[in-house]
Motif scaffolding. Structure first.
Motif, mmCIF file in Angstrom:
data_model
loop_
_atom_site.group_PDB
_atom_site.id
_atom_site.type_symbol
_atom_site.label_atom_id
_atom_site.label_comp_id
_atom_site.label_asym_id
_atom_site.label_seq_id
_atom_site.Cartn_x
_atom_site.Cartn_y
_atom_site.Cartn_z
ATOM 1 N N GLY A 41 -84.919 -20.799 -30.771
ATOM 2 C CA GLY A 41 -84.631 -22.245 -31.044
ATOM 3 C C GLY A 41 -83.855 -22.290 -32.421
ATOM 4 O O GLY A 41 -83.405 -21.267 -32.984
ATOM 5 N N ILE A 42 -83.555 -23.599 -32.741
ATOM 6 C CA ILE A 42 -82.858 -23.693 -33.858
ATOM 7 C C ILE A 42 -83.312 -23.318 -35.129
ATOM 8 O O ILE A 42 -82.657 -23.156 -35.994
ATOM 9 C CB ILE A 42 -82.474 -25.293 -33.990
ATOM 10 C CG1 ILE A 42 -83.516 -26.018 -34.286
ATOM 11 C CG2 ILE A 42 -81.614 -25.722 -32.813
ATOM 12 C CD1 ILE A 42 -83.428 -27.496 -34.877
ATOM 13 N N THR A 48 -78.252 -27.814 -34.045
ATOM 14 C CA THR A 48 -78.795 -29.178 -34.351
ATOM 15 C C THR A 48 -79.553 -29.648 -32.833
ATOM 16 O O THR A 48 -78.687 -29.114 -31.850
ATOM 17 C CB THR A 48 -77.833 -30.430 -34.395
ATOM 18 O OG1 THR A 48 -77.303 -29.886 -35.851
ATOM 19 C CG2 THR A 48 -78.485 -31.604 -34.725
ATOM 20 N N GLU A 49 -80.535 -30.114 -32.904
ATOM 21 C CA GLU A 49 -81.313 -30.445 -31.789
ATOM 22 C C GLU A 49 -81.378 -32.035 -31.766
ATOM 23 O O GLU A 49 -82.037 -32.605 -32.695
ATOM 24 C CB GLU A 49 -82.490 -29.949 -31.476
ATOM 25 C CG GLU A 49 -82.738 -28.438 -30.992
ATOM 26 C CD GLU A 49 -83.937 -27.945 -30.647
ATOM 27 O OE1 GLU A 49 -84.167 -26.862 -29.995
ATOM 28 O OE2 GLU A 49 -85.037 -28.434 -31.022
ATOM 29 N N VAL A 51 -83.271 -35.075 -29.397
ATOM 30 C CA VAL A 51 -84.109 -35.318 -28.396
ATOM 31 C C VAL A 51 -84.012 -36.816 -28.023
ATOM 32 O O VAL A 51 -84.081 -37.590 -28.778
ATOM 33 C CB VAL A 51 -86.065 -35.075 -28.570
ATOM 34 C CG1 VAL A 51 -86.606 -35.512 -27.489
ATOM 35 C CG2 VAL A 51 -85.798 -33.621 -28.871
ATOM 36 N N TYR A 79 -86.399 -32.396 -21.208
ATOM 37 C CA TYR A 79 -87.450 -32.141 -22.144
ATOM 38 C C TYR A 79 -88.698 -32.725 -21.768
ATOM 39 O O TYR A 79 -88.865 -33.736 -21.905
ATOM 40 C CB TYR A 79 -87.036 -32.547 -23.258
ATOM 41 C CG TYR A 79 -87.725 -32.276 -24.563
ATOM 42 C CD1 TYR A 79 -87.772 -30.721 -25.043
ATOM 43 C CD2 TYR A 79 -88.440 -33.145 -25.341
ATOM 44 C CE1 TYR A 79 -88.505 -30.382 -26.187
ATOM 45 C CE2 TYR A 79 -89.259 -33.034 -26.455
ATOM 46 C CZ TYR A 79 -89.268 -31.417 -26.889
ATOM 47 O OH TYR A 79 -90.084 -30.891 -28.100
ATOM 48 N N LEU A 86 -83.023 -32.833 -23.904
ATOM 49 C CA LEU A 86 -82.936 -32.164 -25.112
ATOM 50 C C LEU A 86 -81.295 -31.841 -25.218
ATOM 51 O O LEU A 86 -80.874 -31.201 -24.265
ATOM 52 C CB LEU A 86 -83.772 -31.093 -25.254
ATOM 53 C CG LEU A 86 -83.310 -30.004 -26.119
ATOM 54 C CD1 LEU A 86 -83.863 -30.598 -27.632
ATOM 55 C CD2 LEU A 86 -84.489 -28.750 -25.931
ATOM 56 N N GLN A 88 -78.811 -29.400 -27.453
ATOM 57 C CA GLN A 88 -78.781 -28.322 -28.321
ATOM 58 C C GLN A 88 -77.364 -27.938 -28.726
ATOM 59 O O GLN A 88 -76.560 -27.530 -27.708
ATOM 60 C CB GLN A 88 -79.421 -26.974 -27.977
ATOM 61 C CG GLN A 88 -81.111 -27.314 -27.920
ATOM 62 C CD GLN A 88 -81.525 -25.970 -27.344
ATOM 63 O OE1 GLN A 88 -81.091 -25.354 -26.411
ATOM 64 N NE2 GLN A 88 -82.882 -25.739 -27.672
ATOM 65 N N SER A 122 -81.947 -30.284 -37.741
ATOM 66 C CA SER A 122 -80.622 -29.423 -37.841
ATOM 67 C C SER A 122 -80.865 -28.350 -38.918
ATOM 68 O O SER A 122 -81.721 -28.420 -39.783
ATOM 69 C CB SER A 122 -79.437 -30.225 -38.618
ATOM 70 O OG SER A 122 -78.554 -29.481 -38.881
ATOM 71 N N ASP A 190 -88.418 -21.102 -26.014
ATOM 72 C CA ASP A 190 -87.759 -20.835 -27.020
ATOM 73 C C ASP A 190 -88.603 -20.110 -28.307
ATOM 74 O O ASP A 190 -89.712 -20.321 -28.336
ATOM 75 C CB ASP A 190 -87.102 -21.987 -27.679
ATOM 76 C CG ASP A 190 -86.154 -22.907 -26.973
ATOM 77 O OD1 ASP A 190 -85.608 -21.790 -26.221
ATOM 78 O OD2 ASP A 190 -85.954 -23.712 -27.408
ATOM 79 N N ASN A 192 -89.598 -19.983 -31.917
ATOM 80 C CA ASN A 192 -89.068 -20.545 -33.079
ATOM 81 C C ASN A 192 -90.330 -20.514 -34.105
ATOM 82 O O ASN A 192 -91.287 -19.508 -33.866
ATOM 83 C CB ASN A 192 -89.110 -22.149 -32.662
ATOM 84 C CG ASN A 192 -90.177 -22.747 -32.029
ATOM 85 O OD1 ASN A 192 -91.279 -22.343 -32.118
ATOM 86 N ND2 ASN A 192 -89.581 -23.488 -30.948
#
Length: 308
Positions: A41-42, A48-49, A51, A79, A86, A88, A122, A190, A192
């Motif tokens: 994941g970020i 940057t994600e 939603v 998502y 979502l 990304q 981000s 992901d 994270n």
């Protein structure tokens, strides 16, 4: 409370089969880790994600084409199941600029399907690297603390076997995340910070169940024949089976409800916990205690009792 009474299952009879199954799962995960890697994941990758949630159903291909034309490249997928999307991207500019860019592009091209930006996150590359190392240190620190705790409370063989069981549990779950990561839009799997929290929870859950079994083994060694370890270990596993089933079953039920109803934000976390409960229960019965027994049978050294 006893859900199951007076069981006489020969768990240790099947320990070699369990070793083969566990080794196969761990090796499959390791191969996937080397070949496919992990779907970060970020938090750990940087980027940057965004939603988005639309009022009506929307085609992902349309959203992808619109945003690509607007200059927003990256992975775009569903998502959850509530018309959310979502995005990304490697965009590293001002987040307000990104919000305006996305909103204006979608608003112009999809005027009949209003949307709202639910979240923008981000993380810079250097911060992502720091978070990754911090997560690794947290996992290693937890394992070292467990090794010391079990080693002091019981003896080194028990501590080493418990750490083997924890690595077994975490690597199997990690391997499944590697194999299936990115395959499902409703659950991208992901890696994270929440998944690292899940791994720490799995380690704690696994050692809790293992220590209960170890305690019963110690009690039975005190009152039984010190040389008949096979019978002592089997009796201990059977005597704690009811408690294991009740604890695992109730925890599994709660996490399953969260997995189904809590939404996509924590679906990866709850999926990891679900796997951890199943694998952790299995390892308490077929890995942690059997490894101690095989170590004892090979070394021929009697088990030394500590504590009470």
């Amino acid at each position: 409370m006893h859900l199951i009474k007076n069981t006489s299952i020969d768990f240790l009879k099947y320990r070699k089969v369990a070793y083969v199954i566990s080794l196969s799962l761990v090796l499959a995960g390791l191969v996937s880790l080397f070949v496919r890697g992990l779907n970060y994941g970020i938090d750990f990758r940087g980027g940057t994600e965004v939603v988005l949630r639309f009022d009506n159903d929307v085609e992902i291909g349309d959203v992808r084409a619109i945003l690509k034309e607007a200059g927003v490249d990256g992975a775009i997928k569903r998502y959850g199941a509530d018309r959310s999307v979502l995005v990304q991207t490697g965009f590293d500019g001002d987040l307000n600029q990104l919000r305006s860019l996305v909103s204006n592009a979608l608003g112009d091209r999809l005027p009949d399907n209003p949307h709202e930006v639910l979240r923008i996150d981000s993380v810079g590359p250097s911060i992502a690297s720091d978070l990754k190392w911090a997560a690794l240190k947290a996992l290693l620190g937890a394992i070292v603390a467990i090794l010391l705790y079990v080693g002091i409370r019981f003896e080194f063989r028990f501590a080493a076997a418990s750490v083997v069981a924890i690595f077994h549990d975490v690597f199997i779950v990690l391997g499944i995340f590697s194999i299936f990561g990115g395959m499902f839009d409703f659950m991208p799997l992901d890696i994270n910070q929440s998944i690292i929290a899940a791994f720490l929870t799995i380690a704690g859950y696994s050692i809790n169940d293992t220590v209960v079994v170890y305690d019963r083994i110690r009690e039975n060694i005190r009152i039984g024949k010190s040389g008949d370890y096979m019978t002592i270990f089997n009796n201990s596993l059977n005597q704690t089976l009811s408690r294991t089933i009740i604890t695992s079953g109730t925890t599994l039920l709660v996490v399953l409800v969260l997995f189904i109803f809590a939404g996509p934000a924590i679906r990866g976390f709850t999926f990891a916990i679900l796997l951890g409960i199943i694998v952790g229960t299995y390892s308490s019965l077929f890995i942690a205690a059997p490894v101690v027994l095989d170590w004892q049978l090979k070394s021929k050294r009697p088990i030394k009792l500590r504590g009470g």
